[in-house]
Design a protein around this motif. Structure first.
Motif, mmCIF file in Angstrom:
data_model
loop_
_atom_site.group_PDB
_atom_site.id
_atom_site.type_symbol
_atom_site.label_atom_id
_atom_site.label_comp_id
_atom_site.label_asym_id
_atom_site.label_seq_id
_atom_site.Cartn_x
_atom_site.Cartn_y
_atom_site.Cartn_z
ATOM 1 N N ALA A 32 24.607 41.362 36.269
ATOM 2 C CA ALA A 32 24.704 40.892 37.649
ATOM 3 C C ALA A 32 25.100 42.058 38.544
ATOM 4 O O ALA A 32 25.733 43.020 38.087
ATOM 5 C CB ALA A 32 25.745 39.768 37.767
ATOM 6 N N ALA A 33 24.722 41.968 39.801
ATOM 7 C CA ALA A 33 25.085 42.999 40.778
ATOM 8 C C ALA A 33 25.541 42.323 42.057
ATOM 9 O O ALA A 33 25.044 41.250 42.419
ATOM 10 C CB ALA A 33 23.894 43.911 41.054
ATOM 11 N N THR A 82 27.686 46.831 39.270
ATOM 12 C CA THR A 82 26.892 46.173 38.250
ATOM 13 C C THR A 82 27.827 45.724 37.132
ATOM 14 O O THR A 82 28.720 46.459 36.728
ATOM 15 C CB THR A 82 25.833 47.139 37.689
ATOM 16 O OG1 THR A 82 25.026 47.603 38.770
ATOM 17 C CG2 THR A 82 24.956 46.460 36.664
ATOM 18 N N PHE A 83 27.608 44.499 36.651
ATOM 19 C CA PHE A 83 28.438 43.921 35.600
ATOM 20 C C PHE A 83 27.547 43.471 34.458
ATOM 21 O O PHE A 83 26.438 42.991 34.675
ATOM 22 C CB PHE A 83 29.208 42.700 36.129
ATOM 23 C CG PHE A 83 30.118 43.014 37.270
ATOM 24 C CD1 PHE A 83 31.450 43.322 37.059
ATOM 25 C CD2 PHE A 83 29.646 43.009 38.582
ATOM 26 C CE1 PHE A 83 32.292 43.622 38.110
ATOM 27 C CE2 PHE A 83 30.479 43.302 39.642
ATOM 28 C CZ PHE A 83 31.805 43.612 39.403
ATOM 29 N N ILE A 84 28.040 43.632 33.223
ATOM 30 C CA ILE A 84 27.366 43.075 32.063
ATOM 31 C C ILE A 84 28.323 42.102 31.387
ATOM 32 O O ILE A 84 29.536 42.269 31.450
ATOM 33 C CB ILE A 84 26.895 44.151 31.066
ATOM 34 C CG1 ILE A 84 28.071 44.983 30.535
ATOM 35 C CG2 ILE A 84 25.826 45.046 31.680
ATOM 36 C CD1 ILE A 84 27.707 45.885 29.364
ATOM 37 N N GLY A 129 35.343 31.917 15.228
ATOM 38 C CA GLY A 129 34.290 32.835 15.660
ATOM 39 C C GLY A 129 34.644 34.236 15.221
ATOM 40 O O GLY A 129 35.768 34.533 14.859
ATOM 41 N N ASP A 130 33.651 35.096 15.239
ATOM 42 C CA ASP A 130 33.903 36.461 14.796
ATOM 43 C C ASP A 130 33.617 37.482 15.896
ATOM 44 O O ASP A 130 33.319 38.625 15.628
ATOM 45 C CB ASP A 130 33.080 36.781 13.548
ATOM 46 C CG ASP A 130 31.583 36.754 13.819
ATOM 47 O OD1 ASP A 130 31.178 36.348 14.936
ATOM 48 O OD2 ASP A 130 30.824 37.153 12.934
ATOM 49 N N ALA A 131 33.686 37.033 17.155
ATOM 50 C CA ALA A 131 33.397 37.956 18.252
ATOM 51 C C ALA A 131 34.295 37.678 19.445
ATOM 52 O O ALA A 131 34.780 36.566 19.625
ATOM 53 C CB ALA A 131 31.932 37.833 18.671
ATOM 54 N N ASP A 132 34.525 38.721 20.227
ATOM 55 C CA ASP A 132 35.244 38.593 21.495
ATOM 56 C C ASP A 132 34.230 38.660 22.630
ATOM 57 O O ASP A 132 33.226 39.382 22.537
ATOM 58 C CB ASP A 132 36.228 39.759 21.691
ATOM 59 C CG ASP A 132 37.519 39.568 20.916
ATOM 60 O OD1 ASP A 132 37.796 38.439 20.483
ATOM 61 O OD2 ASP A 132 38.245 40.564 20.762
ATOM 62 N N GLY A 133 34.491 37.934 23.694
ATOM 63 C CA GLY A 133 33.656 38.024 24.884
ATOM 64 C C GLY A 133 33.994 39.279 25.674
ATOM 65 O O GLY A 133 35.129 39.751 25.655
ATOM 66 N N ILE A 134 32.993 39.850 26.321
ATOM 67 C CA ILE A 134 33.230 41.032 27.147
ATOM 68 C C ILE A 134 32.568 40.856 28.512
ATOM 69 O O ILE A 134 31.523 40.233 28.633
ATOM 70 C CB ILE A 134 32.679 42.336 26.496
ATOM 71 C CG1 ILE A 134 31.177 42.222 26.218
ATOM 72 C CG2 ILE A 134 33.445 42.704 25.265
ATOM 73 C CD1 ILE A 134 30.518 43.526 25.842
ATOM 74 N N ILE A 135 33.236 41.366 29.515
ATOM 75 C CA ILE A 135 32.649 41.550 30.839
ATOM 76 C C ILE A 135 33.024 42.969 31.239
ATOM 77 O O ILE A 135 34.199 43.337 31.210
ATOM 78 C CB ILE A 135 33.183 40.542 31.873
ATOM 79 C CG1 ILE A 135 32.802 39.125 31.480
ATOM 80 C CG2 ILE A 135 32.647 40.884 33.264
ATOM 81 C CD1 ILE A 135 33.359 38.064 32.403
#
Length: 186
Positions: free
Chosen positions: A29-30, A36-38, A67-73
């Motif tokens: 997103a921008a 810009t963000f992912i 779960g085996d993952a962390d969310g990232i922004i």
């Protein structure tokens, strides 16, 4: 502190799927400022030793279903956008007179510009006399090749540099002077 709603508005976004080495990007997103963000997730077990690592912090969260993952922004930094302007006075100037160059460097980016250097090689026909700078700039250089360095220049900040020189060129001479600005910010 109040932030205008339009400053926060998203003007472009998309959803896609990319997976590489345990990192997944699902959206980009921008905003109108050009930021810009992912967004995605990571199950990377590596330590953050390079630009491609987003290591997980606490990937197994049994309270919320596991779960085996962390969310990232992540915000991807903008490139520095430096503007350099220059004026000379008086014009014309007589042999033996003092010529004053006034330079203004401005960071038009939303990110700081790091390790900023303004380089001004004064032309033949003048002899360097003095240098001053606002905004934390440090004058340097030798002879007629002058530099002004800044550890950083904040977003939207400007600094004024004043360089004086004694004119040695004869009457009717044309003095051409070009300065440059560089930064380590990409």
């Amino acid at each position: 502190e109040h932030t205008k709603q339009q400053d926060l508005a998203c003007f472009y976004s998309t959803i896609f799927g990319i997976e590489s080495n345990g990192k997944k990007v699902f959206a980009v997103a921008a905003n109108p400022a050009g930021d810009t963000f992912i967004a995605g997730s990571t199950n990377d077990t590596n330590s953050p030793t390079g630009p491609t690592h987003f290591p997980r912090v606490n990937a197994y969260q049994s309270t919320y279903g596991g779960g085996d993952a962390d969310g990232i922004i992540a915000r991807i930094a903008n490139a520095a956008d430096l503007l350099l302007t220059k004026a000379a006075s008086p014009e014309p100037v007589s042999t033996g007179g003092t010529l004053t160059y006034t330079l203004t460097v401005t960071n038009s980016s939303t990110d700081p510009a790091l390790s900023v250097t303004v380089t001004d090689p004064l032309p033949a026909g003048v002899t360097f006399a003095s240098c001053s700078a606002t905004g934390g700039g440090t004058c340097g250089g030798s002879g007629n090749t002058r530099t002004v360095t800044y550890p950083s220049l904040a977003p939207g900040a400007s600094s004024t540099i004043t360089i004086t020189a004694t004119v040695t060129a004869g009457m009717g001479s044309t003095l051409v002077n070009t300065a440059t600005v560089t930064t380590t910010s990409f």
